[in-house]
Design a protein around this motif. Structure first.
Motif, PDB file in Angstrom:
ATOM      1  N   PRO A 242       5.486   4.727   9.698  1.00 49.83           N
ATOM      2  CA  PRO A 242       5.136   5.022   8.307  1.00 49.83           C
ATOM      3  C   PRO A 242       3.783   5.743   8.241  1.00 49.83           C
ATOM      4  O   PRO A 242       2.852   5.367   8.944  1.00 49.83           O
TER       5      PRO A 242
ATOM      6  N   ARG B  56       3.625   5.960  -2.942  1.00 48.54           N
ATOM      7  CA  ARG B  56       4.557   4.971  -2.386  1.00 48.54           C
ATOM      8  C   ARG B  56       4.236   4.609  -0.946  1.00 48.54           C
ATOM      9  O   ARG B  56       4.293   3.434  -0.577  1.00 48.54           O
TER      10      ARG B  56
ATOM     11  N   HIS C   4       3.275   0.923   0.410  1.00 44.20           N
ATOM     12  CA  HIS C   4       4.009   0.305   1.514  1.00 44.20           C
ATOM     13  C   HIS C   4       3.049  -0.148   2.615  1.00 44.20           C
ATOM     14  O   HIS C   4       3.169  -1.259   3.126  1.00 44.20           O
TER      15      HIS C   4
ATOM     16  N   ALA D   5       4.846  -2.506  -1.588  1.00 43.51           N
ATOM     17  CA  ALA D   5       6.030  -1.724  -1.941  1.00 43.51           C
ATOM     18  C   ALA D   5       6.777  -2.429  -3.074  1.00 43.51           C
ATOM     19  O   ALA D   5       6.977  -3.634  -3.059  1.00 43.51           O
TER      20      ALA D   5
END
Length: 89
Positions: free
Chosen positions: A27, A75, A79, A84
């Protein structure tokens, strides 16, 4: 991974490996670093500005759409912070 594009540029690092990180399932979010390494346009004071970070990211990677950049700055950050669904939407 949190990428700080203006600090990355300030220190002269090689191209940020966004595609490689994403392909590996890592991520990635965009953030700010410090006033000492955030380059501002001439005449402007350095600012910890997510908008400037996202603009710098877009300038360094023309394959990113505005939607991609917005996701990296909202976003993806939520997260990364474990928020999230609660923030960043």
């Amino acid at each position: 991974v949190v990428h700080c594009p203006r600090s990355h540029r300030y220190f002269g690092h090689r191209r940020f490996p966004l595609d490689e990180l994403r392909a590996a399932g890592v991520p990635v979010a965009v953030g700010t670093d410090s006033l000492a390494s955030t380059l501002a346009p001439p005449g402007d004071p350095p600012l910890l500005s997510m908008l400037r970070e996202l603009a710098a990211m877009g300038q360094s990677d023309s394959t990113l759409s505005p939607d991609d950049l917005l996701d990296l700055g909202t976003r993806a950050g939520a997260h990364a912070l474990g928020l999230a669904g609660l923030a960043g939407e």
